[in-house]
Scaffold this motif. Structure first.
Motif, mmCIF file in Angstrom:
data_model
loop_
_atom_site.group_PDB
_atom_site.id
_atom_site.type_symbol
_atom_site.label_atom_id
_atom_site.label_comp_id
_atom_site.label_asym_id
_atom_site.label_seq_id
_atom_site.Cartn_x
_atom_site.Cartn_y
_atom_site.Cartn_z
ATOM 1 N N VAL A 79 62.200 26.213 28.264
ATOM 2 C CA VAL A 79 62.824 25.238 29.165
ATOM 3 C C VAL A 79 62.428 23.816 28.786
ATOM 4 O O VAL A 79 63.269 22.900 28.778
ATOM 5 C CB VAL A 79 62.438 25.540 30.628
ATOM 6 C CG1 VAL A 79 62.871 24.397 31.548
ATOM 7 C CG2 VAL A 79 63.092 26.838 31.081
ATOM 8 N N MET A 80 61.156 23.610 28.462
ATOM 9 C CA MET A 80 60.714 22.270 28.069
ATOM 10 C C MET A 80 61.405 21.827 26.784
ATOM 11 O O MET A 80 61.728 20.641 26.616
ATOM 12 C CB MET A 80 59.192 22.251 27.888
ATOM 13 C CG MET A 80 58.404 22.404 29.176
ATOM 14 S SD MET A 80 58.868 21.186 30.435
ATOM 15 C CE MET A 80 58.391 19.664 29.630
ATOM 16 N N SER A 81 61.651 22.765 25.885
ATOM 17 C CA SER A 81 62.362 22.435 24.653
ATOM 18 C C SER A 81 63.793 21.992 24.959
ATOM 19 O O SER A 81 64.286 21.008 24.400
ATOM 20 C CB SER A 81 62.376 23.644 23.714
ATOM 21 O OG SER A 81 63.143 23.393 22.569
ATOM 22 N N ILE A 82 64.454 22.727 25.870
ATOM 23 C CA ILE A 82 65.829 22.358 26.243
ATOM 24 C C ILE A 82 65.845 21.013 26.959
ATOM 25 O O ILE A 82 66.702 20.157 26.685
ATOM 26 C CB ILE A 82 66.443 23.453 27.138
ATOM 27 C CG1 ILE A 82 66.558 24.778 26.369
ATOM 28 C CG2 ILE A 82 67.820 23.026 27.635
ATOM 29 C CD1 ILE A 82 67.006 25.944 27.224
ATOM 30 N N VAL A 83 64.895 20.816 27.883
ATOM 31 C CA VAL A 83 64.825 19.548 28.619
ATOM 32 C C VAL A 83 64.616 18.379 27.670
ATOM 33 O O VAL A 83 65.294 17.345 27.761
ATOM 34 C CB VAL A 83 63.691 19.600 29.665
ATOM 35 C CG1 VAL A 83 63.426 18.212 30.247
ATOM 36 C CG2 VAL A 83 64.034 20.585 30.774
ATOM 37 N N ASN A 84 63.679 18.542 26.727
ATOM 38 C CA ASN A 84 63.402 17.468 25.766
ATOM 39 C C ASN A 84 64.621 17.172 24.907
ATOM 40 O O ASN A 84 64.990 16.000 24.697
ATOM 41 C CB ASN A 84 62.221 17.871 24.889
ATOM 42 C CG ASN A 84 61.899 16.828 23.841
ATOM 43 O OD1 ASN A 84 61.472 15.718 24.149
ATOM 44 N ND2 ASN A 84 62.093 17.193 22.575
ATOM 45 N N SER A 85 65.277 18.224 24.427
ATOM 46 C CA SER A 85 66.440 18.042 23.562
ATOM 47 C C SER A 85 67.581 17.351 24.303
ATOM 48 O O SER A 85 68.167 16.378 23.800
ATOM 49 C CB SER A 85 66.908 19.397 23.031
ATOM 50 O OG SER A 85 68.093 19.261 22.283
ATOM 51 N N MET A 86 67.883 17.815 25.500
ATOM 52 C CA MET A 86 69.015 17.246 26.232
ATOM 53 C C MET A 86 68.714 15.837 26.738
ATOM 54 O O MET A 86 69.602 14.972 26.765
ATOM 55 C CB MET A 86 69.392 18.157 27.412
ATOM 56 C CG MET A 86 69.920 19.532 27.005
ATOM 57 S SD MET A 86 71.216 19.487 25.735
ATOM 58 C CE MET A 86 72.464 18.501 26.555
ATOM 59 N N SER A 87 67.469 15.567 27.120
ATOM 60 C CA SER A 87 67.103 14.212 27.576
ATOM 61 C C SER A 87 67.275 13.206 26.446
ATOM 62 O O SER A 87 67.836 12.119 26.636
ATOM 63 C CB SER A 87 65.663 14.204 28.090
ATOM 64 O OG SER A 87 65.532 15.050 29.212
#
Length: 408
Positions: free
Chosen positions: A286-294
């Motif tokens: 989830v943190m990877s997705i959050v970082n990528s999308m942010s």
């Protein structure tokens, strides 16, 4: 506007960041799927071991209070011959019943003539043992001989302690139902491994008629019911309890799950381990997705302003980025699924074996497919991936168009 087409092009445009996110999602999904598949195989094996290996069947019928007051006043809490003649037809008439067989537990001393030790025994009908075992491969119970009424099967470590092997003779000493001492000579016809180091040095199986003779009681302690499938267990317990109480019997029906403490303990342990692994992997993904999308939203602020100036509504901006996040999760999970299938094939073909804790049997390391857990993992990753894109995209979409166009 084709949001999926635009989302896919954006994923390709930011290929390095997208690749890192895809790998994170894929390996995270594969890790959860593989461990879920492993524990599903373990649970299935343990259930089969309890029902067929330990000969628990699916249901155990006993008089109310047998496991408490029954030790002090056994005769009052056991089925007499007359009661068995009334109870067993009710159980056998149930549509999903495959087998109903009586059982008798007893304990005492076993001797080879020069040395003795304690034993815990189970009296059962020899002809019913094979039916209870079914196609279970590992030998956790001995094979009794229908043509030998005094033939018993001993656990391997018990036989080793007393130097008893098939073909030898021994003597059993027990207390009868009234507390008197009773002894009989027996033949050793088989040995077996209980699969548990705690019972492998004291367990034996003996013919049901021999157990009744030793205990001096013409009846049974409990009845074992084998059903067509374990899926009918709870339904059968409810319906049979009602039928037996209607017939005037104050009984309780215990399922194999309640009687197999080993299964329950192992399941609780693996459930906690799975929850721990799932939480850690989930947070990383989830943190990877959050970082990528942010980062994607921040870098594309001017693009958002341009799209807004061309008439695209704020809802369209949100739909564009959430679609992109959803596609990242779908592609990552698809890659994770492929990796899961390849690793599963490799592990199942490797023939890896190990000895579990507190066990004396070697078991195979196998991985199953736990489709429901895999589906739930995909849904949760998708929802959180969409949420990870939704909030930064909403913030960017709310900006003034001129501010977005001037963003550096």
């Amino acid at each position: 506007m084709n949001y999926f087409s635009i989302g896919f092009r954006n994923i390709l445009k930011n290929h390095r960041r997208s690749l890192v996110t895809l790998l994170s999602v894929g390996f995270g999904f594969a890790s959860i799927s593989l461990f879920a598949g492993y524990i599903k195989y373990v649970y299935s094996g343990l259930a089969k071991q309890a029902i067929h290996g330990e000969l628990l069947g699916h249901l155990t019928v006993m008089k109310q209070g047998l496991r408490t007051e029954g030790r002090l006043h056994p005769a009052q809490y056991m089925f007499s011959k007359e009661e068995l003649d009334r109870v067993m037809p009710i159980l056998r008439k149930y549509p999903h019943t495959r087998l109903v067989t009586p059982r008798m537990s007893l304990s005492g001393m076993v001797s080879n003539g020069t040395a003795s030790t304690v034993f815990v025994g189970e009296g059962m009908v020899p002809e019913d043992v094979k039916k209870l075992q079914g196609d279970f491969q590992r030998k956790l119970s001995g094979d009794l001989k229908a043509d030998n009424p005094i033939g018993v099967a001993t656990a391997e470590d018990l036989g080793r302690i007393l130097n008893l092997k098939p073909g030898d003779s021994a003597a059993l000493l027990v207390s009868t139902v009234t507390g008197q001492a009773n002894a009989l000579d027996v033949d050793i016809v088989d040995d077996f491994n209980t699969g548990n180091v705690g019972t492998n040095d004291k367990f034996l199986y003996l013919p049901f008629d021999l157990a009744k003779s030793l205990y001096d009681f013409d009846g049974a302690e409990r009845l074992i019911v084998l059903l067509d499938d374990k899926a009918f267990t709870e339904q059968a317990r409810t319906e049979l309890t009602a039928q037996l109480k209607q017939a005037g019997f104050d009984v309780e029906l215990k399922t194999w799950l309640e009687l197999s403490s080993f299964y329950s303990q192992v399941k609780r342990l693996f459930d906690m381990i799975f929850a721990f692994i799932f939480s850690n992997v989930f947070i990383v993904v989830v943190m990877s997705i959050v970082n990528s999308m942010s980062m994607t939203v921040v870098e594309r602020t001017r693009e958002i302003g341009t799209l807004r100036s061309m008439g695209l509504r704020r809802s369209g901006i949100l739909r564009l980025f959430t679609t992109e996040a959803f596609m990242l999760v779908v592609l990552g999970c698809a890659g994770g699924l492929l990796f899961t299938l390849l690793v599963r094939l490799a592990v199942n073909s490797a023939g890896i074996t190990y000895t579990p804790p507190n066990s004396s049997n070697v078991v195979s390391l196998m991985v199953d497919l736990d489709v429901p857990r895999m589906a739930r993992t995909f849904v949760m990753l998708s929802l959180l991936g969409i949420a990870a894109a939704f909030f930064p995209a909403r913030t960017a979409a709310r900006k003034c168009i001129t501010d977005s166009l001037g963003h550096v």
